[in-house]
Design an enzyme around this catalytic site. Structure first.
Site, mmCIF file in Angstrom:
data_model
loop_
_atom_site.group_PDB
_atom_site.id
_atom_site.type_symbol
_atom_site.label_atom_id
_atom_site.label_comp_id
_atom_site.label_asym_id
_atom_site.label_seq_id
_atom_site.Cartn_x
_atom_site.Cartn_y
_atom_site.Cartn_z
ATOM 1 N N GLU A 58 0.871 -1.170 0.000
ATOM 2 C CA GLU A 58 0.000 0.000 0.000
ATOM 3 C C GLU A 58 0.908 1.221 0.000
ATOM 4 O O GLU A 58 1.760 1.373 0.881
ATOM 5 C CB GLU A 58 -0.892 -0.003 1.234
ATOM 6 C CG GLU A 58 -1.819 1.188 1.334
ATOM 7 C CD GLU A 58 -2.378 1.357 2.728
ATOM 8 O OE1 GLU A 58 -2.315 2.481 3.247
ATOM 9 O OE2 GLU A 58 -2.868 0.356 3.290
ATOM 10 N N CYS A 75 -3.533 7.253 5.567
ATOM 11 C CA CYS A 75 -3.502 6.932 4.142
ATOM 12 C C CYS A 75 -4.842 7.235 3.484
ATOM 13 O O CYS A 75 -4.926 7.319 2.263
ATOM 14 C CB CYS A 75 -3.122 5.470 3.941
ATOM 15 S SG CYS A 75 -4.143 4.317 4.876
#
Length: 490
Positions: free
Chosen positions: A252, A289
């Site tokens: 990620e 995020c």
């Protein structure tokens, strides 16, 4: 952090002062030995029942609970997060361990498909075929700097790897090595107490990129779980591809998580939307995020939205960034926006005399759709409490802006029923680039369940078909095998 020969110290995020404890850079021999132990443990873990794997994860949850006070205190120092934020993340980590303990026993990932034999089939007999999933082997895990408990040593990669029968080697994050070591000690205690193979879990420290590269390059490592910067993820992916036997890497990397606000929604509840945006941006001081890094509005609605949002920002205190390097990178990102042409400064938090060296507050910049597209700002992520407002002359331009995104963990639409025609067009575009689509909510804060999807097209992640959070994350660290002509009880 401060480096002393082959050792380094962590730093207090709130004050910039060095914290007690030195952490040694892992040597090549230590890494190789850990990988060899993990390879041996991988074979032994295949003999363990699903119930024992679940028992292991439950025991880790209990063990970190028994050490909660010490872990939370160290985490607060190393991250600068307020106590409520750390306590909440601790509960998420413990809850995730117990959830995956149950899933380890239930094995939802182990989908068996069987075709019976047909010895009388002409012109050739048909063999019995069975397809199922097996563990991949030792998994190298790199935790996130912004989630030192829930996406770290005992975080999402750890629980999904262990639940499916794989050993784990964690490279601690250099921003919070003390927190990582406390968590690692808890896991090692459980390994010993429950009689699991010594190579079931290992943890080592390092700030050199070479340390990470050596780990993922070792032939015993079968998969990689990474949460971090696009630069770091690309470097590991390159090393993985250059191995003699390339392996999967689930990384990620980054996301701007665009938010789109319909005209009727803005007219009906501009202040509520503004307050929600301000709170979401500042959650964890922008170290998420899923932070709403881009907001797209009709230019006729911009002024009222800016006024309402700035009022919310003005009430928020400055908070510490996670580390000195993160604060420096944030300042560089802000400077780029301030020096850019056709970019307006909407809000910049003023520094207070009581702020520490890494304290930062909300920063917000505005621009037209053409400027955002031409300058690449739609894809420019600066870690921390900063976002951009994109003003569009009409709904057609809003949809054109949406079409410019090529990969995001999330996207959000605030809408009213009267906006439905626009919403349908927006949804078709959003499904192309986002992993999670949110209606009338905010991307920060994420439910962990069977339907969770945390991942999307690059740069959100390297493999948009997988999720790093939720039940389906179990599927990352297994692979399918077809068994031909084996007896039914094998």
């Amino acid at each position: 952090m401060n480096v002393i020969m082959n050792c380094f110290q962590a730093t207090c995020a709130a004050t910039g002062e060095l914290l007690p404890g030195e952490f040694a850079e892992a040597t090549a021999n230590q890494i190789d030995s850990a990988c060899e132990r993990a390879a041996d443990a991988a074979l032994k873990l295949r003999e363990f029942s699903p119930e024992r794997l679940g028992e292991f994860l439950s025991a880790v949850a209990s063990e970190i609970q028994s050490r909660r006070t010490e872990i939370v205190a160290r985490c607060e120092l190393e991250t600068g997060y307020i106590n409520a934020r750390v306590e909440g993340e601790f509960d998420r980590a413990a809850g995730q361990l117990n959830l995956f303990a149950r899933l380890a026993a239930e094995r939802p990932w182990d989908r068996v498909t069987t075709e019976p034999a047909d010895p009388d089939r002409k012109p050739f007999p048909k063999p019995r075929m069975s397809r199922r999933f097996v563990p991949v082997g030792p998994v190298a895990v790199f935790g996130a700097c912004n989630f030192p408990l829930a996406i770290s040593v005992v975080g999402n990669d750890f629980v999904s790897a262990i639940a499916t029968g794989n050993p784990v080697i964690v490279k601690s994050h250099p921003s919070h090595p003390g927190t990582c070591e406390l968590l690692g000690d808890a896991v090692i205690e459980v390994v010993k107490r429950l009689g699991f193979p010594a190579g079931t879990f290992d943890l080592f420290h390092g700030i050199s990129p070479d340390t990470s590269i050596r780990l993922v390059s070792h032939p015993a490592i079968s998969a990689v779980g990474f949460t971090g910067s696009p630069q770091g993820g690309r470097a590991l992916a390159k090393a993985v591809l250059e191995r003699e036997n390339p392996i999967p890497i689930f990384a990620e990397l980054g996301s701007t998580n665009p938010v789109f606000i319909g005209r009727d929604a803005m007219a009906a509840r501009v202040e509520a939307i503004a307050d929600g945006f301000a709170a979401s941006l500042r959650f964890g001081n922008g170290h998420m995020c899923t932070k709403p890094g881009v907001v797209v509005v009709h230019e006729a609605d911009a002024e009222s939205f800016v006024q309402a949002t700035c009022k919310s920002f003005a009430k928020q205190p400055n908070l510490p960034m996670l580390s000195g390097p993160v604060a420096d990178a944030f300042d560089r990102g802000i400077e780029q926006l301030q020096l850019a042409e056709d970019v307006d400064e909407l809000f910049v938090a003023k520094r207070s005399h009581s702020d520490g060296p890494w304290h930062r507050g909300a920063h917000w910049f505005g621009m037209t759709a053409e400027t955002a597209i031409r300058g690449g700002w739609l894809h420019s992520e600066t870690f921390g409490p900063v976002s951009i407002l994109v003003r569009c002359p009409d709904e057609e331009t809003i949809l054109r802006v949406a079409g410019e995104f090529h990969g995001s963990l999330t996207t959000t639409l605030h809408t009213e029923a009267s906006d439905n025609d626009f919403a349908r067009g927006w949804l078709k575009v959003s499904e192309r680039f986002a992993g999670r689509i949110i209606l009338n909510g905010w991307p920060t804060g994420m439910e962990i369940g069977a339907a969770t999807q945390h991942g999307g097209p690059f740069p959100a992640s390297l493999d948009g078909r997988s999720t790093s959070v939720g039940h389906a994350s179990l599927e990352r660290f297994v692979r399918p095998v077809c068994y031909q002509n084996l007896p039914e009880n094998q």
